[in-house]
Design a protein around this motif. Structure first.
Motif, PDB file in Angstrom:
ATOM      1  N   GLY A 126      -4.443  15.431 -12.061  1.00 42.75           N
ATOM      2  CA  GLY A 126      -4.182  14.138 -12.664  1.00 42.75           C
ATOM      3  C   GLY A 126      -4.409  13.020 -11.670  1.00 42.75           C
ATOM      4  N   SER A 127      -3.788  11.881 -11.918  1.00 43.47           N
ATOM      5  CA  SER A 127      -3.923  10.707 -11.054  1.00 43.47           C
ATOM      6  C   SER A 127      -2.551  10.103 -10.777  1.00 43.47           C
ATOM      7  CB  SER A 127      -4.827   9.650 -11.707  1.00 43.47           C
ATOM      8  OG  SER A 127      -6.131  10.158 -11.906  1.00 43.47           O
ATOM      9  N   VAL A 128      -2.383   9.602  -9.573  1.00 44.43           N
ATOM     10  CA  VAL A 128      -1.156   8.922  -9.173  1.00 44.43           C
ATOM     11  C   VAL A 128      -1.529   7.533  -8.688  1.00 44.43           C
ATOM     12  CG1 VAL A 128       0.799   8.883  -7.592  1.00 44.43           C
ATOM     13  CG2 VAL A 128       0.011  11.057  -8.543  1.00 44.43           C
ATOM     14  N   CYS A 129      -0.944   6.513  -9.289  1.00 45.71           N
ATOM     15  CA  CYS A 129      -1.153   5.141  -8.845  1.00 45.71           C
ATOM     16  C   CYS A 129      -0.020   4.769  -7.892  1.00 45.71           C
ATOM     17  CB  CYS A 129      -1.196   4.182 -10.022  1.00 45.71           C
ATOM     18  SG  CYS A 129      -1.543   2.469  -9.549  1.00 45.71           S
ATOM     19  N   SER A 130      -0.384   4.210  -6.751  1.00 50.76           N
ATOM     20  CA  SER A 130       0.609   3.896  -5.727  1.00 50.76           C
ATOM     21  C   SER A 130       0.390   2.489  -5.182  1.00 50.76           C
ATOM     22  CB  SER A 130       0.522   4.916  -4.584  1.00 50.76           C
ATOM     23  OG  SER A 130       1.383   4.566  -3.524  1.00 50.76           O
ATOM     24  N   PHE A 131       1.484   1.809  -4.878  1.00 48.66           N
ATOM     25  CA  PHE A 131       1.460   0.511  -4.221  1.00 48.66           C
ATOM     26  C   PHE A 131       2.210   0.614  -2.894  1.00 48.66           C
ATOM     27  CE2 PHE A 131       0.576  -0.819  -8.516  1.00 48.66           C
ATOM     28  CZ  PHE A 131      -0.232  -1.940  -8.379  1.00 48.66           C
ATOM     29  N   ALA A 132       1.795  -0.191  -1.934  1.00 50.94           N
ATOM     30  CA  ALA A 132       2.513  -0.308  -0.667  1.00 50.94           C
ATOM     31  C   ALA A 132       2.567  -1.774  -0.271  1.00 50.94           C
ATOM     32  CB  ALA A 132       1.831   0.519   0.424  1.00 50.94           C
ATOM     33  N   TYR A 133       3.652  -2.146   0.414  1.00 45.85           N
ATOM     34  CA  TYR A 133       3.852  -3.536   0.811  1.00 45.85           C
ATOM     35  C   TYR A 133       4.047  -3.593   2.318  1.00 45.85           C
ATOM     36  CZ  TYR A 133       4.495  -3.930  -4.179  1.00 45.85           C
ATOM     37  OH  TYR A 133       4.304  -3.852  -5.535  1.00 45.85           O
ATOM     38  N   LEU A 134       3.218  -4.390   2.954  1.00 49.15           N
ATOM     39  CA  LEU A 134       3.145  -4.428   4.404  1.00 49.15           C
ATOM     40  C   LEU A 134       3.649  -5.753   4.936  1.00 49.15           C
ATOM     41  CD1 LEU A 134       2.031  -2.510   6.654  1.00 49.15           C
ATOM     42  CD2 LEU A 134      -0.019  -3.932   6.649  1.00 49.15           C
ATOM     43  N   ASN A 135       4.537  -5.669   5.925  1.00 50.29           N
ATOM     44  CA  ASN A 135       4.994  -6.866   6.617  1.00 50.29           C
ATOM     45  C   ASN A 135       3.926  -7.346   7.589  1.00 50.29           C
ATOM     46  OD1 ASN A 135       6.610  -8.245   9.019  1.00 50.29           O
ATOM     47  ND2 ASN A 135       7.876  -8.368   7.178  1.00 50.29           N
ATOM     48  N   SER A 136       3.940  -8.621   7.893  1.00 50.90           N
ATOM     49  CA  SER A 136       2.909  -9.204   8.758  1.00 50.90           C
ATOM     50  C   SER A 136       2.897  -8.597  10.155  1.00 50.90           C
ATOM     51  CB  SER A 136       3.107 -10.718   8.856  1.00 50.90           C
ATOM     52  OG  SER A 136       4.399 -11.019   9.365  1.00 50.90           O
ATOM     53  N   LYS A 137       4.008  -8.005  10.594  1.00 50.34           N
ATOM     54  CA  LYS A 137       4.087  -7.426  11.930  1.00 50.34           C
ATOM     55  C   LYS A 137       3.664  -5.955  11.954  1.00 50.34           C
ATOM     56  CE  LYS A 137       7.758 -10.525  13.498  1.00 50.34           C
ATOM     57  NZ  LYS A 137       6.874 -11.255  14.421  1.00 50.34           N
ATOM     58  N   GLU A 138       3.390  -5.361  10.802  1.00 50.05           N
ATOM     59  CA  GLU A 138       3.038  -3.951  10.726  1.00 50.05           C
ATOM     60  C   GLU A 138       1.524  -3.776  10.630  1.00 50.05           C
ATOM     61  OE1 GLU A 138       6.624  -1.809   8.383  1.00 50.05           O
ATOM     62  OE2 GLU A 138       5.552  -3.305   7.216  1.00 50.05           O
ATOM     63  N   PRO A 139       0.964  -2.718  11.231  1.00 56.33           N
ATOM     64  CA  PRO A 139      -0.482  -2.469  11.134  1.00 56.33           C
ATOM     65  C   PRO A 139      -0.857  -1.878   9.780  1.00 56.33           C
ATOM     66  CG  PRO A 139       0.568  -0.738  12.410  1.00 56.33           C
ATOM     67  CD  PRO A 139       1.633  -1.757  12.118  1.00 56.33           C
ATOM     68  N   ILE A 140      -2.164  -1.891   9.475  1.00 51.44           N
ATOM     69  CA  ILE A 140      -2.647  -1.354   8.199  1.00 51.44           C
ATOM     70  C   ILE A 140      -2.343   0.134   8.090  1.00 51.44           C
ATOM     71  CG2 ILE A 140      -4.720  -0.956   6.805  1.00 51.44           C
ATOM     72  CD1 ILE A 140      -5.889  -3.483   7.867  1.00 51.44           C
ATOM     73  N   SER A 141      -2.363   0.833   9.224  1.00 48.73           N
ATOM     74  CA  SER A 141      -2.075   2.266   9.199  1.00 48.73           C
ATOM     75  C   SER A 141      -0.687   2.562   8.635  1.00 48.73           C
ATOM     76  CB  SER A 141      -2.208   2.855  10.605  1.00 48.73           C
ATOM     77  OG  SER A 141      -1.343   2.193  11.515  1.00 48.73           O
ATOM     78  N   ALA A 188       0.688   0.918   6.092  1.00 52.89           N
ATOM     79  CA  ALA A 188       0.513   0.891   4.634  1.00 52.89           C
ATOM     80  C   ALA A 188      -0.098   2.194   4.141  1.00 52.89           C
ATOM     81  CB  ALA A 188      -0.354  -0.297   4.225  1.00 52.89           C
ATOM     82  N   VAL A 189      -1.060   2.732   4.895  1.00 55.11           N
ATOM     83  CA  VAL A 189      -1.672   4.014   4.520  1.00 55.11           C
ATOM     84  C   VAL A 189      -0.635   5.127   4.553  1.00 55.11           C
ATOM     85  CG1 VAL A 189      -3.401   5.724   5.174  1.00 55.11           C
ATOM     86  CG2 VAL A 189      -3.947   3.289   5.307  1.00 55.11           C
ATOM     87  N   ALA A 190       0.185   5.153   5.608  1.00 55.05           N
ATOM     88  CA  ALA A 190       1.242   6.167   5.700  1.00 55.05           C
ATOM     89  C   ALA A 190       2.246   6.027   4.568  1.00 55.05           C
ATOM     90  CB  ALA A 190       1.943   6.059   7.053  1.00 55.05           C
ATOM     91  N   ASP A 191       2.575   4.781   4.203  1.00 52.14           N
ATOM     92  CA  ASP A 191       3.511   4.556   3.102  1.00 52.14           C
ATOM     93  C   ASP A 191       2.931   5.041   1.777  1.00 52.14           C
ATOM     94  OD1 ASP A 191       5.327   3.443   4.833  1.00 52.14           O
ATOM     95  OD2 ASP A 191       4.734   1.370   4.433  1.00 52.14           O
ATOM     96  N   ILE A 192       1.638   4.841   1.569  1.00 56.91           N
ATOM     97  CA  ILE A 192       1.001   5.293   0.325  1.00 56.91           C
ATOM     98  C   ILE A 192       0.976   6.814   0.267  1.00 56.91           C
ATOM     99  CG2 ILE A 192      -1.273   5.496  -0.785  1.00 56.91           C
ATOM    100  CD1 ILE A 192      -1.646   2.545  -0.398  1.00 56.91           C
ATOM    101  N   LYS A 193       0.639   7.463   1.382  1.00 55.23           N
ATOM    102  CA  LYS A 193       0.635   8.926   1.404  1.00 55.23           C
ATOM    103  C   LYS A 193       2.022   9.477   1.070  1.00 55.23           C
ATOM    104  CE  LYS A 193      -3.046   9.435   4.894  1.00 55.23           C
ATOM    105  NZ  LYS A 193      -3.348   9.899   6.275  1.00 55.23           N
ATOM    106  N   GLY A 194       3.039   8.908   1.694  1.00 60.93           N
ATOM    107  CA  GLY A 194       4.398   9.355   1.402  1.00 60.93           C
ATOM    108  C   GLY A 194       4.803   9.074  -0.026  1.00 60.93           C
ATOM    109  N   ASP A 195       4.356   7.940  -0.563  1.00 60.16           N
ATOM    110  CA  ASP A 195       4.716   7.581  -1.931  1.00 60.16           C
ATOM    111  C   ASP A 195       4.083   8.528  -2.940  1.00 60.16           C
ATOM    112  OD1 ASP A 195       5.787   5.540  -3.938  1.00 60.16           O
ATOM    113  OD2 ASP A 195       3.654   5.562  -4.428  1.00 60.16           O
ATOM    114  N   ILE A 196       2.868   8.977  -2.690  1.00 60.11           N
ATOM    115  CA  ILE A 196       2.195   9.903  -3.608  1.00 60.11           C
ATOM    116  C   ILE A 196       2.976  11.206  -3.715  1.00 60.11           C
ATOM    117  CG2 ILE A 196       0.131  11.326  -3.898  1.00 60.11           C
ATOM    118  CD1 ILE A 196      -1.471   8.988  -2.688  1.00 60.11           C
ATOM    119  N   ILE A 197       3.357  11.766  -2.574  1.00 56.90           N
ATOM    120  CA  ILE A 197       4.113  13.018  -2.582  1.00 56.90           C
ATOM    121  C   ILE A 197       5.496  12.799  -3.199  1.00 56.90           C
ATOM    122  CG2 ILE A 197       5.092  14.826  -1.137  1.00 56.90           C
ATOM    123  CD1 ILE A 197       2.033  14.868  -1.409  1.00 56.90           C
ATOM    124  N   THR A 198       6.150  11.705  -2.840  1.00 57.42           N
ATOM    125  CA  THR A 198       7.471  11.410  -3.407  1.00 57.42           C
ATOM    126  C   THR A 198       7.400  11.257  -4.913  1.00 57.42           C
ATOM    127  OG1 THR A 198       8.160  10.316  -1.354  1.00 57.42           O
ATOM    128  CG2 THR A 198       9.425   9.815  -3.333  1.00 57.42           C
TER     129      THR A 198
END
Length: 489
Positions: free
Chosen positions: A286-301, A303-313
């Motif tokens: 199937g498909s999983v739609c995920s959003f991530a929200y990044l603070n200005s002090k955090e790197p793009i990586s 957001a990628v880690a947050d999306i990966k964790g969100d998919i499994i969660t």
């Protein structure tokens, strides 16, 4: 360790006004935000009050302790300094568990807040720390290094905010709390939004009874999701078409599209099971739609880690929902169709080895509800449910009103919600070459096999022709070379 915390000024001022106007002496609720161990900072988005329990009682109340002073004859006299808080820890933890399902992309339940006087707070420190620990266990993080949560104390006499870091040790004591810097500022308005539509197709083997203990539907899915989490952790990511570097900052505004690139490795879900022991295959796709929200002090990586964790969660949350509902009612119809299956057996506890025909199970699909400053929260609805269930959850759990316009609720998984299909090994082995289809092969198998045999025959003939042509060319070159040699002599 989190040493500094920044709270969104707009939302926290609204929460303070709501508390001051409520005329209650105590209130407990959840702190929603992000904790970043690399930055040693925390970001508070909002405070959500825990609702009354099933009996209509508030989760937090004030109980007076009576001092027994026989010398002064004041037995039974209540003093304000001896009052303590009575907190329904289990109810607060259950609230945290359900709210955590509605959060995504690195936004989590990061602690609790308490609205009491200074004296009540000091008298109830141990109870508050135990409540924080219960919330952490109910809404756990995937990151093993985050063994801390926040405890925000809002005192109304005198009026002030204090934030403490609570270490999640085995034995909770007053020393588990450490004061950290706290201030209010711009948090929500500075967030960057990342979105990912992740398509997956997992093939999970069903082993014979004497070969594996993971024989029920729930066990096989839990094992498969955990195995896929390890594969997903190694995936590379592209954001807006560019490969992500490790500490690259986000410099552009707007919505950023994320694409995950899985490595070509051996399927971890199939490891540990002998091929001879496989009696069937469970297809989870199937498909999983995920959003991530990044603070200005955090790197793009991040957001990628947050999306990966969100998919499994998200996948685990859907499985938990199915398990929770079927445990409550063993005859609940969750969309599974099968034969030779006892109707009084809950779906997650079905013994897959007893299935003799192909069956399928539709998982809850994810919908997205507008929340704060352009962010979203999510909820899950069963195939038989409507968006009215989502609106009820928003009011009961998040203390917000869902939009009356249904078009504002995003439903990107409407056509591709996760689906579980179960069939015999040979049926699915042929079908595994076609990832785009969602039904098992039936009458078309003979035609597919015939076409494959014809293609194989043509390939063999072509290979034989190429071999003969190469030999003829070699003989011709030897002959020409010999003629030239003798002519030269």
């Amino acid at each position: 360790m989190v040493k500094a915390v920044v709270g969104d000024e707009t939302q926290l001022k609204l929460a303070e006004d709501r508390l001051s106007q409520s005329a209650v002496y105590s209130q407990v609720g959840l702190v929603i935000g992000k904790l970043n161990s690399r930055l040693d900072r925390g970001f508070v988005f909002d405070l959500i009050p825990t609702p009354v329990n099933d009996g209509g009682e508030p989760p937090c109340s004030v109980a007076e302790s009576f001092r027994d002073d026989k010398k002064k004859g004041s037995k039974g006299k209540a003093t304000a300094d001896s009052s303590i808080l009575v907190i329904d820890k289990d109810w607060v933890a259950e609230h945290a568990r359900q709210v955590s399902r509605m959060l995504m992309g690195g936004v989590k339940v990061i602690g609790i807040y308490i609205w009491v006087t200074d004296s009540l707070f000091k008298n109830s420190t141990i109870s508050l720390c135990q409540t924080v620990k219960g919330v952490a266990e109910a809404a756990s993080f995937m990151e093993a290094d985050l063994d801390e949560r926040l405890l925000i104390h809002i005192s109304y006499s005198p009026r002030r905010w204090t934030c403490r870091n609570c270490m999640l040790t085995a034995n909770i004591t007053s020393s588990s709390l450490r004061t950290c810097d706290f201030k209010m500022g711009r948090v929500l308005s500075s967030l960057q939004t990342f979105r990912c539509m992740y398509n997956f197709d997992l093939r999970l083997p069903i082993c014979h009874e004497n070969a594996s203990n993971a024989r029920t539907l729930g066990n096989v899915l839990q094992h498969g999701i955990s195995a896929h989490a390890k594969e997903l952790d190694d995936a590379k990511a592209m954001v807006d078409g560019t490969l992500v570097a490790e500490d690259e900052p986000c410099t552009s505004d707007g919505l950023h599209e994320v694409e995950l690139l899985l490595p070509f490795i051996k399927d971890a879900s199939a490891q540990g099971c002998n091929r001879k022991d496989v009696g069937g295959v469970l297809v989870f796709h199937g498909s999983v739609c995920s959003f991530a929200y990044l603070n200005s002090k955090e790197p793009i990586s991040q957001a990628v880690a947050d999306i990966k964790g969100d998919i499994i969660t998200s996948l685990r949350s859907r499985l938990d929902i199915v398990c929770d509902e079927t445990d409550g009612d063993s005859t609940l119809d969750v969309g599974i169709e099968a034969t030779n299956v006892m109707s009084n057996v809950p779906t997650p506890h079905l013994n897959l080895q007893e299935l003799r025909k192909t069956c399928s199970l539709s998982f809850p699909r994810r919908v997205f509800v507008p929340w704060l400053a352009g962010t979203y929260i999510c909820d899950y609805i069963q195939p038989s449910e409507t968006l009215e269930v989502v609106k009820e959850h928003c009011v009961e759990l998040m203390s917000i009103e869902a939009p009356t316009d249904a078009s504002m609720i995003l439903q990107p998984e409407r056509e591709a919600a996760p689906l579980v299909s179960i069939g015999s090994f040979w049926d699915v082995a042929v079908f595994s070459h076609s990832a785009s289809s969602s039904d098992f092969p039936s009458a078309n198998n003979n035609k597919i096999n015939a076409d494959r045999k014809e293609i194989s025959k043509k390939s063999i003939k072509k290979a034989d022709f190429n071999t003969i042509a190469a030999l003829l060319a070699l003989l011709l070159s030897i002959l020409v070379g010999s003629l030239l040699y003798f002519n030269g002599s």
